[in-house]
Write a protein that holds these residues in place. Structure first.
Motif, PDB file in Angstrom:
ATOM      1  N   GLU A 153      31.614  57.556  40.639  1.00 55.03           N
ATOM      2  CA  GLU A 153      31.221  58.444  41.724  1.00 55.03           C
ATOM      3  C   GLU A 153      31.377  57.750  43.075  1.00 55.03           C
ATOM      4  O   GLU A 153      31.266  56.529  43.179  1.00 55.03           O
ATOM      5  CB  GLU A 153      29.754  58.884  41.541  1.00 55.03           C
ATOM      6  N   THR A 154      31.622  58.571  44.107  1.00 50.67           N
ATOM      7  CA  THR A 154      31.714  58.052  45.457  1.00 50.67           C
ATOM      8  C   THR A 154      30.320  57.744  45.983  1.00 50.67           C
ATOM      9  O   THR A 154      29.375  58.497  45.752  1.00 50.67           O
ATOM     10  CB  THR A 154      32.390  59.079  46.395  1.00 50.67           C
ATOM     11  N   ILE A 206      19.003  54.738  44.067  1.00 46.62           N
ATOM     12  CA  ILE A 206      20.118  55.478  43.454  1.00 46.62           C
ATOM     13  C   ILE A 206      20.914  54.513  42.585  1.00 46.62           C
ATOM     14  O   ILE A 206      21.308  53.432  43.047  1.00 46.62           O
ATOM     15  CB  ILE A 206      21.031  56.088  44.533  1.00 46.62           C
ATOM     16  N   PRO A 258      27.278  57.739  48.311  1.00 40.79           N
ATOM     17  CA  PRO A 258      26.838  58.644  49.382  1.00 40.79           C
ATOM     18  C   PRO A 258      26.801  57.928  50.737  1.00 40.79           C
ATOM     19  O   PRO A 258      26.551  56.720  50.816  1.00 40.79           O
ATOM     20  CB  PRO A 258      25.417  59.039  48.943  1.00 40.79           C
ATOM     21  N   ASP A 259      27.064  58.675  51.804  1.00 42.13           N
ATOM     22  CA  ASP A 259      27.038  58.101  53.152  1.00 42.13           C
ATOM     23  C   ASP A 259      25.633  57.694  53.573  1.00 42.13           C
ATOM     24  O   ASP A 259      25.456  56.931  54.523  1.00 42.13           O
ATOM     25  CB  ASP A 259      27.592  59.108  54.170  1.00 42.13           C
ATOM     26  N   SER A 260      24.619  58.220  52.870  1.00 45.66           N
ATOM     27  CA  SER A 260      23.232  58.004  53.281  1.00 45.66           C
ATOM     28  C   SER A 260      22.654  56.666  52.832  1.00 45.66           C
ATOM     29  O   SER A 260      21.493  56.380  53.096  1.00 45.66           O
ATOM     30  CB  SER A 260      22.343  59.128  52.724  1.00 45.66           C
ATOM     31  N   THR A 268      17.062  54.446  51.648  1.00 44.68           N
ATOM     32  CA  THR A 268      17.838  54.878  50.487  1.00 44.68           C
ATOM     33  C   THR A 268      18.653  53.676  50.019  1.00 44.68           C
ATOM     34  O   THR A 268      19.493  53.164  50.758  1.00 44.68           O
ATOM     35  CB  THR A 268      18.769  56.045  50.835  1.00 44.68           C
TER      36      THR A 268
END
Length: 566
Positions: free
Chosen positions: A130-131, A124, A133-135, A96
């Motif tokens: 926006e924050t 992405i 994502p942890d992924s 990702t």
């Protein structure tokens, strides 16, 4: 087929330089290439029938108002440089990846290119609202690493996007070049490989090309509302009327070249040519030949001292030259004559010489980086160009002047945007301001608000998305442990504090100057010991180590590290 001229027009100099080199690699033997930034585009730049290659569609409206109506225009299409994607090839499938670029459109185009080639990953788009994502496994950016806070791991910079093969096919067709498709593809692949080697050069601030041109700017083109700038211009006008060598000192992007051109146009040398040479990060012997010329039994090559004739020669970043070449230039200025390399005949110097440097002459002398006699020759007629922060009274007039030059007088800025402009540091000075306003002009938005600004200029945007990642990456204890592994923690902290103090005073240090500062603080290190410590601090991303006499400085991560220690 007659050879035609291709004008390549863009906003950003760095990108213009990249695609101009690419076109030269592919079609350099078929066409005459003329790169031009929007700010340097005038009514007589493009001749009737010339072909124009635009960096993107958004500048078409501005350009078509200036160029002849019969000039064919091609809108460049860009793609990632696959020659820079070796790191991507080694990634396991299913990663990702966050894609970071300067605008949403450019981010979307970059993702599309990545998906077409490296389809095994998920991409992405980065959005500062926006924050993250942890992924996220990796971050990819096409030459826009400066948008990211320092210290982030797993960042892959694939270098600036270049022209795609479709763009070259269009050029080939319109110019009616008799190059078959297979040969075009071979040359295209060659250009990608060639420019992949230059990726780091293009991302930096040093340019390596010489500029041969006429002086376009006059004193009336210079915005001087502030007292500091008015004093500089007044002094420059007085200097211009003399025949003395003139030195211009100022930070990068302050407008030293513009002032040099204005001096030329105000002087008795104005009827002659204005030629300039950039001395930083280049082979010294090549510079010597370009300045002095050369001769042998077979041929004679004229140098700039000769080509300038009764005009002006502008030597940029003279402090970057080695002492032997500074000494040679000093002799030319003192004796008003020179000889070609390999020749014995004395040739009179008829041109006015203008020099410049980002560092002050006194600072260069203290670092043993300037030949003392050259210092005494240049000092009496030295001009200091103030930074943008030192001339904030000029700010509104500068913006209006830029809007007028790019034909966007209709563009308005909200109060929030103006406040952000006034509070921003503008490390690139007037040049950075020009690039930002030019970028905003192609958005076709009559009212510019905070959301329209480039990502790095928006207030607090950098902290919204990345704050969590920064907190995870900035582990002072881990950094201390890594330095202690080498056994010189106290020395490293002292080095960082010297660089931090220097940054506050807009001063960078080479190794020699840093060694002297350490000795003043009671710390004696050999050249090898100091080099080892700097290498470790650079590996930890606490320092920005630059080659040559540009000097090194503390990074943002280094400053954060010292703050954590407090």
């Amino acid at each position: 087929m007659s050879v035609r001229k291709v004008h390549i027009i863009a906003i950003q100099e760095m990108y213009l330089d990249a695609i101009s080199k690419q076109v030269k690699e592919v079609l350099g033997d078929k066409v005459i290439i003329q790169p031009t930034t929007i700010k340097d585009l005038h009514n007589d730049t493009v001749a009737s029938g010339d072909l124009v290659l635009l960096s993107n569609k958004r500048i078409q409206g501005i350009v078509t108002q200036i160029i002849p109506k019969d000039c064919p225009c091609i809108i460049a299409k860009r793609d990632i440089n696959v020659a820079n994607t070796k790191e991507l090839l080694s990634l396991p499938s299913g990663q990702t990846i966050l894609v970071v670029n300067d605008t949403k459109t450019n981010t979307s185009e970059t993702i599309q290119s990545l998906q077409e080639t490296f389809f095994e990953h998920t991409y992405i788009p980065y959005s500062p609202e926006e924050t993250i994502p942890d992924s996220i496994d990796y971050i990819i950016t096409p030459g826009e690493r400066h948008l990211l806070p320092r210290g982030l791991l797993k960042v892959i910079d694939i270098g600036p996007r270049l022209l795609n093969i479709d763009t070259f096919q269009k050029l080939n067709s319109i110019l009616e070049i008799d190059t078959c498709y297979s040969q075009l593809v071979k040359r295209y692949i060659k250009s990608l490989i060639s420019l992949s080697d230059a990726k780091n050069e293009l991302a930096g601030t040093n340019r390596t090309k010489e500029i041969w041109n006429t002086a376009m700017y006059r004193f009336e083109d210079i915005v001087a509302v502030s007292k500091s700038m008015r004093e500089t211009v007044t002094l420059a006008k007085g200097f211009a009327k003399t025949e003395n060598v003139i030195h211009v000192q100022g930070d990068a992007g302050t407008g030293k070249s513009m002032l040099a051109q204005a001096i030329h146009n105000e002087s008795r040398f104005s009827q002659g040519p204005f030629v300039s040479i950039y001395c930083s990060s280049r082979d010294y012997h090549i510079i010597e030949r370009e300045l002095f010329g050369s001769e042998s039994d077979e041929s004679i090559s004229l140098g700039l001292f000769e080509i300038a004739g009764h005009g002006s020669i502008y030597i940029k970043e003279i402090g970057e030259l080695p002492l032997f070449l500074q000494r040679k230039i000093c002799r030319v200025l003192r004796e008003k004559e020179f000889s070609r390399i390999g020749g014995s005949q004395s040739i009179p110097l008829q041109a006015r010489v203008i020099t410049s440097n980002t560092k002050a002459l006194k600072e260069l002398v203290n670092e043993d980086a300037l030949y003392p006699e050259l210092y005494y020759l240049l000092s009496p007629f030295t001009l200091k160009v103030p930074s943008l922060l030192e001339r904030k009274e000029d700010f509104i007039s500068l913006i209006e002047n830029i809007k007028f030059r790019i034909k966007r007088n209709d563009m308005k800025f909200t109060n929030d945007v103006m406040n952000q402009f006034m509070n921003y540091e503008w490390g690139g000075n007037v040049k950075e301001l020009y690039n930002v306003i030019s970028y905003l002009s192609i958005l076709d938005e009559p009212i510019i608000d905070l959301e329209s600004l480039p990502i790095y200029l928006r207030p607090d945007e950098r902290s919204k998305g990345f704050v969590k990642m920064i907190q995870n990456e900035m582990n002072p204890n881990e950094i201390i442990s890594k330095i202690e592994e080498h056994g010189f923690l106290d020395e490293s902290l002292k080095i960082l504090r010297i660089f931090c103090e220097g940054k506050k005073n807009h001063t960078s240090y080479g190794r020699l100057a840093l060694k002297k500062r350490l000795e003043e603080n009671g710390m004696n290190l050999s050249e090898q010991q100091l080099r080892m410590r700097l290498e470790v601090l650079q590996e930890l991303d606490l320092l920005i180590v630059r080659q040559g006499r540009a000097g090194s400085t503390i990074s943002r991560r280094g400053e954060e590290f010292l703050e954590h220690l407090k």
